[in-house]
Structures are given as C-alpha cells and as structure tokens.
Design a protein around this motif. Structure first.
Motif, mmCIF file in Angstrom:
data_model
loop_
_atom_site.group_PDB
_atom_site.id
_atom_site.type_symbol
_atom_site.label_atom_id
_atom_site.label_comp_id
_atom_site.label_asym_id
_atom_site.label_seq_id
_atom_site.Cartn_x
_atom_site.Cartn_y
_atom_site.Cartn_z
ATOM 1 N N ILE A 196 -1.261 3.158 6.541
ATOM 2 C CA ILE A 196 -1.174 2.495 5.240
ATOM 3 C C ILE A 196 -0.112 3.149 4.364
ATOM 4 O O ILE A 196 0.588 2.465 3.597
ATOM 5 N N GLU A 197 0.072 4.461 4.500
ATOM 6 C CA GLU A 197 1.129 5.144 3.734
ATOM 7 C C GLU A 197 2.504 4.657 4.174
ATOM 8 O O GLU A 197 3.374 4.364 3.342
ATOM 9 N N TRP A 216 3.206 1.832 5.740
ATOM 10 C CA TRP A 216 3.346 0.407 5.448
ATOM 11 C C TRP A 216 3.629 0.171 3.965
ATOM 12 O O TRP A 216 4.410 -0.704 3.605
ATOM 13 N N LYS A 217 3.006 0.955 3.099
ATOM 14 C CA LYS A 217 3.252 0.781 1.658
ATOM 15 C C LYS A 217 4.679 1.201 1.291
ATOM 16 O O LYS A 217 5.285 0.621 0.377
ATOM 17 N N GLU A 230 6.768 -1.682 2.180
ATOM 18 C CA GLU A 230 6.539 -2.747 1.208
ATOM 19 C C GLU A 230 7.413 -2.581 -0.029
ATOM 20 O O GLU A 230 7.800 -3.559 -0.675
ATOM 21 N N LYS A 231 7.763 -1.336 -0.358
ATOM 22 C CA LYS A 231 8.532 -1.047 -1.571
ATOM 23 C C LYS A 231 10.048 -1.110 -1.360
ATOM 24 O O LYS A 231 10.810 -1.028 -2.320
ATOM 25 N N LYS A 260 7.171 -9.691 2.624
ATOM 26 C CA LYS A 260 7.351 -9.467 1.181
ATOM 27 C C LYS A 260 8.553 -10.213 0.633
ATOM 28 O O LYS A 260 8.608 -10.547 -0.547
ATOM 29 N N SER A 319 0.221 -8.587 0.484
ATOM 30 C CA SER A 319 0.423 -7.159 0.205
ATOM 31 C C SER A 319 -0.259 -6.379 1.322
ATOM 32 O O SER A 319 -1.155 -6.890 2.007
ATOM 33 N N VAL A 320 0.153 -5.139 1.496
ATOM 34 C CA VAL A 320 -0.463 -4.293 2.512
ATOM 35 C C VAL A 320 -1.943 -4.119 2.226
ATOM 36 O O VAL A 320 -2.791 -4.177 3.131
ATOM 37 N N GLU A 321 -2.274 -3.919 0.967
ATOM 38 C CA GLU A 321 -3.670 -3.687 0.599
ATOM 39 C C GLU A 321 -4.535 -4.914 0.875
ATOM 40 O O GLU A 321 -5.613 -4.811 1.466
#
Length: 253
Positions: free
Chosen positions: A7-8, A10-11, A14-15, A207, A217-219
């Motif tokens: 998740i780290e 992937w986020k 995402e940015k 995105k 979103s990843v979340e």
C-alpha cells in the motif's frame, strides 16, 4: 504478501504527476497490442503542406509537432487546463493557433476554414466539424469505443456507472457522420489487449483515465488491487481489453 509495503508503494505511484498525454513513466511496465492500422501514416498520407490543419484535443501537442506542418497553417484545441497552459507555452511561441474549447457544440472558428481536421481520442460534434471544414475537406478520427477497459472498470470500481455508453461503436459513429453529409473513405474497429506487468503501472493508468475509473483510489480499491496482485504473481501480468475504431471521412460539396 507484505500488505503494508504494498500500500505504501501503491500510494506513491498514485501521487506521480502527469503532463500532456505522455505515458512514458509506465511505457516499459505495460504492453499494448498494436492496432491493425497506423494513425500516423493515415494522417501523413492525407496531409499537404498548404493545408489548414486542426488537431482537436491535442493534449500537449506531442504528436502534432512530429508532423512538422507549417506552423502558420496549424491550429489546435484543448480543454484540459494543464494541457492548455502547456500548449500556450510550447506551441503559441511557434506561431501555432491555440484555443481552449469547453463546448464541442460551439467551436471558435469560421465556416469552411480547414482542409483537414484530425482527432485522436477526443469528443466532437459532427455538425460543428462539418461547419468548419471546407467542401471536399477530410475529417480523420481515431476513437476510444464504449467497451474500452469496461470489464476492468467494473471489477475495480464498486457501483460502476459508465461515462461512455457501450453502444458507442464504429457503426454508431459512421451513421452519425454519414447523416451529417460525409462519405466514409475508410473505417476499421479493433479490441487490442493491454498487459500491465506491475500493479503500480495500472494504478498510475487508472488515476489518469478518471472517466473510465471514476472515484478510483488505492484506499478505496485496495481489496480489488490485492486480487489483481495475486493474478500478477501467478501469471506475470494483468490484462485488459481496449476498444478502438478509426474513420476517414470526406465532406461532400
């Protein structure tokens, strides 16, 4: 599987920023099946040096500049604000006419102005295209069909609602163009496969193409992304089906 690290990573993906219409950040992490036609060759075959050329939805002008068309005869539209500013900084100083357009039904050009109008993956109102195109002028478009990435979108996005109708196909588009007073010179349709070789590349893609992955979103989509990661681990890639068609049409006198 270390979900915290996933998740780290992937986020962070995402940015990542995006400018123009340039997917070089993930070019080596995905593979798109070639189309059975060459948009660039079609354009170059039909483009003459003295033609007045309009590129609808030019992005950052990346493709347009490869044509090396005389700048005084080159016009572009773009609606997305960051891309429009990019065009102003890179195309306007060359003498290319840059217009920001938000309404397909009202283009800021006089009647019978252009010899050739090109359109790659941009929406259009065929009535306006007809109005600003000279008699015997050509309209060449490659479109993203209504089935593009549809299954992947439905998998990732809960309560997915399509922004583009699945009925938006080659036949549908041909009928509207013919009804406006064009003849079709050439047309083709295809459903190429795209393979992503890491989930981060897919996240970056989703995105950007927000109209196909609304609310992504990843979340929100973490569970679905983990399922895709499992497929990736077993097969080495995740794939999706795109939908493309192209039309070369001529305005009747």
């Amino acid at each position: 599987m270390d979900y915290i690290k996933l998740i780290e990573a992937w986020k962070l993906e995402e940015k990542n920023g995006f400018e123009g219409w340039n997917f070089s950040h993930i070019a080596h992490r995905m593979m798109e099946e070639p189309l059975p036609w060459d948009y660039d060759k079609i354009i170059r075959h039909n483009l003459n040096a003295d033609d007045r050329l309009l590129d609808m939805g030019t992005g950052g002008g990346e493709y347009l500049l490869t044509l090396n068309h005389p700048y005084k005869n080159t016009f572009v539209t773009e609606s997305y604000e960051p891309n429009f500013k990019l065009c102003q900084s890179q195309l306007t100083p060359l003498g290319i006419d840059v217009r920001q357009v938000f309404d397909d039904h009202s283009l800021p050009y006089e009647d019978n102005l252009f010899d050739l109008i090109i359109n790659r993956h941009e929406s259009f109102d065929i009535k306006e295209v007809y109005r600003i195109l000279k008699p015997d002028g050509l309209f060449i478009t490659q479109q993203v069909g209504g089935l593009n990435n549809k299954e992947l979108s439905k998998f990732l996005i809960k309560d997915f609602k399509e922004a583009v109708s699945s009925e938006y196909t080659l036949d549908h588009c041909i009928k509207s163009i013919q009804n406006q007073g064009f003849i079709i010179l050439e047309s083709k349709e295809y459903f190429p496969t795209v393979k992503f070789f890491d989930i981060g590349a897919l996240i970056y893609f989703a995105k950007i193409v927000v109209w196909e992955f609304p609310g992504f979103s990843v979340e929100k989509c973490f569970e679905e992304l983990c399922q895709l990661q499992s497929i990736m681990n077993n097969r080495g890639y995740v794939e999706t089906k795109e939908h493309r068609f192209m039309i070369v049409s001529k305005k009747l006198k």
